[in-house]
Design a protein around this motif. Structure first.
Motif, PDB file in Angstrom:
ATOM      1  N   LEU A   1       0.837  -1.205   0.000  1.00 27.75           N
ATOM      2  CA  LEU A   1       0.000   0.000   0.000  1.00 27.75           C
ATOM      3  C   LEU A   1       0.873   1.258   0.000  1.00 27.75           C
ATOM      4  CD1 LEU A   1      -2.834  -1.058   2.470  1.00 27.75           C
ATOM      5  CD2 LEU A   1      -3.023  -0.727  -0.008  1.00 27.75           C
ATOM      6  N   GLY A   2       1.961   1.209   0.757  1.00 26.49           N
ATOM      7  CA  GLY A   2       2.906   2.330   0.764  1.00 26.49           C
ATOM      8  C   GLY A   2       3.527   2.535  -0.604  1.00 26.49           C
ATOM      9  N   ARG A   3       3.847   1.447  -1.268  1.00 24.31           N
ATOM     10  CA  ARG A   3       4.425   1.550  -2.609  1.00 24.31           C
ATOM     11  C   ARG A   3       3.417   2.104  -3.609  1.00 24.31           C
ATOM     12  NH1 ARG A   3       7.864  -4.073  -2.381  1.00 24.31           N
ATOM     13  NH2 ARG A   3       9.812  -3.112  -1.680  1.00 24.31           N
TER      14      ARG A   3
ATOM     15  N   SER B   1       1.058   4.225  -2.839  1.00 21.22           N
ATOM     16  CA  SER B   1       1.037   5.660  -2.526  1.00 21.22           C
ATOM     17  C   SER B   1       2.278   6.354  -3.068  1.00 21.22           C
ATOM     18  CB  SER B   1       0.944   5.879  -1.013  1.00 21.22           C
ATOM     19  OG  SER B   1      -0.284   5.418  -0.515  1.00 21.22           O
TER      20      SER B   1
ATOM     21  N   ALA C   1       1.854   6.867  -6.736  1.00 28.20           N
ATOM     22  CA  ALA C   1       0.930   7.986  -6.977  1.00 28.20           C
ATOM     23  C   ALA C   1       1.658   9.318  -6.787  1.00 28.20           C
ATOM     24  CB  ALA C   1      -0.273   7.891  -6.043  1.00 28.20           C
ATOM     25  N   PHE C   2       2.496   9.393  -5.776  1.00 29.16           N
ATOM     26  CA  PHE C   2       3.313  10.590  -5.550  1.00 29.16           C
ATOM     27  C   PHE C   2       4.219  10.850  -6.747  1.00 29.16           C
ATOM     28  CE2 PHE C   2       7.760  11.508  -4.469  1.00 29.16           C
ATOM     29  CZ  PHE C   2       7.668  12.858  -4.146  1.00 29.16           C
TER      30      PHE C   2
ATOM     31  N   GLN D   1       1.214  16.666  -0.294  1.00 29.12           N
ATOM     32  CA  GLN D   1       0.249  15.806   0.388  1.00 29.12           C
ATOM     33  C   GLN D   1       0.442  14.353  -0.021  1.00 29.12           C
ATOM     34  OE1 GLN D   1      -1.910  16.312   2.934  1.00 29.12           O
ATOM     35  NE2 GLN D   1      -2.210  14.111   2.816  1.00 29.12           N
ATOM     36  N   ALA D   2       0.669  14.112  -1.302  1.00 30.62           N
ATOM     37  CA  ALA D   2       0.918  12.748  -1.784  1.00 30.62           C
ATOM     38  C   ALA D   2       2.201  12.193  -1.168  1.00 30.62           C
ATOM     39  CB  ALA D   2       0.995  12.729  -3.311  1.00 30.62           C
TER      40      ALA D   2
ATOM     41  N   THR E   1       1.400  11.290   2.471  1.00 30.72           N
ATOM     42  CA  THR E   1       0.563  10.090   2.511  1.00 30.72           C
ATOM     43  C   THR E   1       1.410   8.843   2.292  1.00 30.72           C
ATOM     44  OG1 THR E   1      -1.375  11.317   1.723  1.00 30.72           O
ATOM     45  CG2 THR E   1      -1.398   8.916   1.396  1.00 30.72           C
ATOM     46  N   ALA E   2       2.302   8.893   1.323  1.00 27.69           N
ATOM     47  CA  ALA E   2       3.164   7.749   1.021  1.00 27.69           C
ATOM     48  C   ALA E   2       4.107   7.461   2.189  1.00 27.69           C
ATOM     49  CB  ALA E   2       3.950   7.999  -0.259  1.00 27.69           C
TER      50      ALA E   2
ATOM     51  N   ASP F   1       3.695   8.227   5.360  1.00 28.89           N
ATOM     52  CA  ASP F   1       2.918   7.684   6.477  1.00 28.89           C
ATOM     53  C   ASP F   1       2.620   6.201   6.275  1.00 28.89           C
ATOM     54  OD1 ASP F   1       2.916  10.166   7.714  1.00 28.89           O
ATOM     55  OD2 ASP F   1       0.861  10.665   7.127  1.00 28.89           O
ATOM     56  N   ALA F   2       2.238   5.840   5.050  1.00 28.44           N
ATOM     57  CA  ALA F   2       1.931   4.434   4.761  1.00 28.44           C
ATOM     58  C   ALA F   2       3.171   3.560   4.903  1.00 28.44           C
ATOM     59  CB  ALA F   2       1.347   4.312   3.351  1.00 28.44           C
TER      60      ALA F   2
END
Length: 165
Positions: free
Chosen positions: A22-24, A26, A29-30, A45-46, A49-50, A52-53
């Motif tokens: 899930l972190g990957r 995110s 997406a970043f 923000q992206a 989010t990444a 944090d994940a």
């Protein structure tokens, strides 16, 4: 993490692996967001989010997950710094204004490069604990690129020996 007594080593490693993936996602997406002056907040923000994940994945405490997540976080910081440096320049700047703008971008990118270095270094510190995997090795390669004076040194002993013959 809410399974309580039903948690086993197998379910914990599955959870850690899922969190890493899930972190990957995110992180991808970043990376897909091209930085412009209009979407800086979205890109930041992206990034957050990444990170944090990936931090959640690392928090499980499995070395192979932690080193992978740590490497990915370093790559995010490195990518954000590079995105700042590669971002579009305003049109109609004089040569002096453009130079000043470039200096300002370098100053903005520097802290992210430093964070990347510190993050990659945290993977290298795990070697002393007996942890060495592909993510530690990739962190060393990234450090050789980011800080070549400190990490990009090559042994010259063999070449020197050949010249003595």
């Amino acid at each position: 993490r809410i399974a309580g007594a039903e948690r086993s080593d197998k379910t914990k490693i599955m959870g850690a692996t899922a969190a890493l993936e899930l972190g990957r996602i995110s992180a991808a997406a970043f990376s897909a967001i091209r930085l412009t002056d209009k979407n800086l907040a979205q890109k930041k923000q992206a990034m957050n989010t990444a990170i944090d994940a990936l931090d959640k994945a690392a928090a499980y405490g499995y070395s192979q997950i932690t080193t992978a997540a740590t490497f990915e976080i370093g790559a995010i910081y490195q990518g954000f710094g590079k995105a700042l440096l590669d971002s579009e320049r305003p049109r109609k700047l004089s040569a002096l204004e453009l130079e000043e703008y470039n200096v300002m971008l370098e100053e903005q990118a520097f802290p992210f490069e430093e964070k990347a270095i510190k993050t990659y270094e945290s993977n290298l510190k795990l070697i002393a604990q007996g942890v060495y995997d592909e993510w530690v090795a990739k962190s060393a390669v990234a450090l050789a690129t980011l800080a070549p004076a400190k990490y990009g040194k090559r042994e010259k002993g063999e070449d020197f020996y050949a010249t003595l013959k």
